[in-house]
Write an enzyme that holds these catalytic residues in place. Structure first.
Site, short mmCIF file in Angstrom:
data_model
loop_
_atom_site.label_atom_id
_atom_site.label_comp_id
_atom_site.label_asym_id
_atom_site.label_seq_id
_atom_site.Cartn_x
_atom_site.Cartn_y
_atom_site.Cartn_z
CG HIS A 289 -0.28 0.03 2.52
ND1 HIS A 289 0.59 -0.94 2.94
CD2 HIS A 289 -0.33 0.93 3.53
CE1 HIS A 289 1.04 -0.65 4.14
NE2 HIS A 289 0.51 0.48 4.53
NE ARG A 290 1.70 5.10 3.76
CZ ARG A 290 0.38 5.27 3.66
NH1 ARG A 290 -0.24 4.95 2.53
NH2 ARG A 290 -0.32 5.74 4.66
CE LYS B 28 14.82 0.20 2.97
NZ LYS B 28 15.69 -0.98 2.98
CE LYS C 255 13.90 -9.94 7.50
NZ LYS C 255 14.15 -8.84 8.46
CB SER D 185 16.66 1.63 5.88
OG SER D 185 17.66 0.66 6.07
#
Ligand code: NAD
Length: 477
Positions: free
Chosen positions: A68-69, A73, A109, A366
């Site tokens: 959704h974003r 990451k 991940k 990060s």
């Protein structure tokens, strides 16, 4: 070491149960909870690499829990027990962590089934390059959509190899440096990323100790300087957390647990010396300034104030949760306490600061690195000179008005413009403080929630549900 054979559910299922618990507490529609829990995409790769005249086939995964974003990451883990369930579970934790830390990323991940210690540096470089090519060719590494970072078994070295491989594949991508974070400083990394997760653990604890009533509720007293800490795993996260807590807050590290056992010194271990010894000998056995025992797992049950598991998941499980004596568990690792152990510990009144808050420092810095890579400019470059000039003018005005000279140490501080590390540390500290305060607010205002984990999950799923609702994918809250 026992990693949870006492459990009746998998790692990912345990995380889903934690979401269920929080959803129930805040009255979230079960259908929306399912949307949040679903792992959006997962790819499994089997790729051959020539190693010394033989060909070995490696297995790796990249799981995108939420998109959704973007980018999604997550850390890239190299370990001999990696599997799809674990990778999906860790990707889910990333989604919740980003939501709590207010980082505009989805959760992902990666995992590679490998024991890095079995390979030379040259061989590892070859394996990482091939893995990167396999992922990048399918768009599973890309500055806009999928951005890995270091995790268990990987470091800035592997991130440099990934960035270099991506650059060779896509030299005309002006944002190529942002394809991975946790890079070395001279390859697009930022100061403070290596130690960010451990530093974040320290900031999380510092913030906790600013809330006297919370400290008392946990059965602790005084400040961080009087806490006796046991830490498991002296790798990137564990080492930096232990080092800062001992050196800057004056906490006493009474035991360090590693793969081959535990070293104990009730007067306090020198974290730096232990790390050095570990690097030189490969284990803790024989460390001169402490008592060694091969029973590392039992040391989790030691009498102490704070237990910081910073190695792997499922270390505190249904089999040992009844025997844990720490008053506070600070989850520096991802998922070190299983769902069933969590239930037992809650029942026993042991306080847990959850992973999705405690170790969010890594993804926070990060995020800073990624934005710096996109801006192609170091933080503070435009305003540092101006800050120094302002400081000088302020000092001159102050001294002419008072007719007194400012002490030299204050003068230096006032005139100093913030450098990049100052800015990054300040952003990290602020993120951890705000996240903890949000959790405390949730606890204060939600009568159904009495523990930090449920409060943290409630915040995360609230934010994600809102985001999915705006996209037409969930019921209104
Ligand atoms: P690392 O590989 O740098 O260090 C792990 C350490 O744990 C090593 O020293 C290893 O010897 C030790 N270890 C392994 N198995 C052990 C066992 N059974 N008992 C005791 N010690 C053991 O990994 P890391 O990056 O420090 O990651 C540790 C944990 O923190 C993982 O759960 C990871 O997902 C989580 N984490 C890491 C980051 C990051 O930025 N690196 C960010 C968030 C969360």
């Amino acid at each position: 070491m026992d990693t949870g054979s006492h459990e009746s559910m998998s790692f990912r299922e345990g995380i889903d149960r934690m979401v269920d618990r929080a959803s129930l507490a805040i009255g979230l529609n079960p259908e929306t909870a399912k949307v949040i829990q679903a792992c959006n995409a997962v790819i499994q790769l089997k790729f051959p690499v020539g190693i010394d005249g033989n060909v070995e086939v490696f297995t790796g995964w990249w799981a995108i829990h939420s998109a959704h974003r973007l980018p999604a990451k997550g850390g890239l883990r190299f370990a001999p027990l990696v599997n799809q369930d674990e990778t999906e579970g860790l990707a889910a934790l990333m989604s919740y962590k980003c939501a709590i830390a207010d980082i505009p990323f989805g959760g992902a991940k990666g995992g590679l089934l490998i024991n890095p210690g079995d390979y030379t540096e040259d061989q590892l470089r070859k394996i990482v390059r091939q893995f990167t090519m396999e992922l990048a060719r399918r768009d599973f590494i890309n500055p806009a959509t999928n951005v890995p970072a270091p995790d268990f078994g990987t470091s800035s070295r592997e991130m440099a190899w990934i960035a270099d491989t991506y650059k060779a594949l896509f030299p005309d991508d002006v944002n190529r440096d942002a394809c991975v974070t946790g890079k070395p400083l001279n390859r697009g990394g930022v100061p403070g990323r290596t130690e960010a997760t451990g530093k974040g653990v320290q900031y999380a604890l510092q913030e906790f100790f600013r809330h006297a009533e919370r400290v008392a509720d946990a059965g602790l007293s005084d400040g961080l300087s009087s806490q006796r800490i046991v830490i498991q795993g002296l790798g990137n996260v564990g080492y930096h957390a232990a080092k800062y807590l001992a050196e800057e807050d004056g906490s006493t590290i009474i035991a360090i647990i590693e793969r081959d056992g535990v070293v104990v010194n009730e007067d306090g271990l020198n974290v730096h010396d232990v790390r050095q010894y570990l690097a030189e000998t490969g284990g803790l056995k024989g460390f001169p300034a402490g008592n060694y025992s091969a029973q590392g797992e039992q040391a989790l049950e030691m009498e102490c104030d704070i237990l910081i598991p910073a190695a792997l998941e499922s270390q505190v499980h249904a089999g040992n949760a009844m025997r844990i004596k720490a008053k506070l568990i600070v989850e520096a690792a991802n998922g070190p306490v299983t769902y069933q152990a969590d239930e037992i510990l809650r029942e026993r009144g042991i306080t847990i600061l959850p992973d999705i808050f405690v170790n969010a420092g890594g993804v926070t810095v990060s995020y800073f690195e990624w934005t710096r890579n996109l801006s192609h400019m170091r933080f503070g470059r435009l305003q540092r000179g101006l800050d120094e000039l302002r400081g000088m003018n302020y000092l001159a005005a102050l001294e002419s008005l008072t007719g007194k000279q400012t002490p030299e140490n204050l003068r230096r501080e006032i005139m100093r413009g913030a450098n990049e590390l100052d800015l990054i540390r300040s952003g990290l500290d602020d993120t951890m403080r705000m996240a903890f305060r949000d959790i405390v607010e949730m606890l204060r205002h939600h009568p159904n929630i009495s523990d930090y984990r449920t409060a943290a999950y409630a915040i995360a799923i609230n934010k994600m549900a809102q985001s999915y609702y705006e996209l037409g994918l969930a019921e209104p809250l």
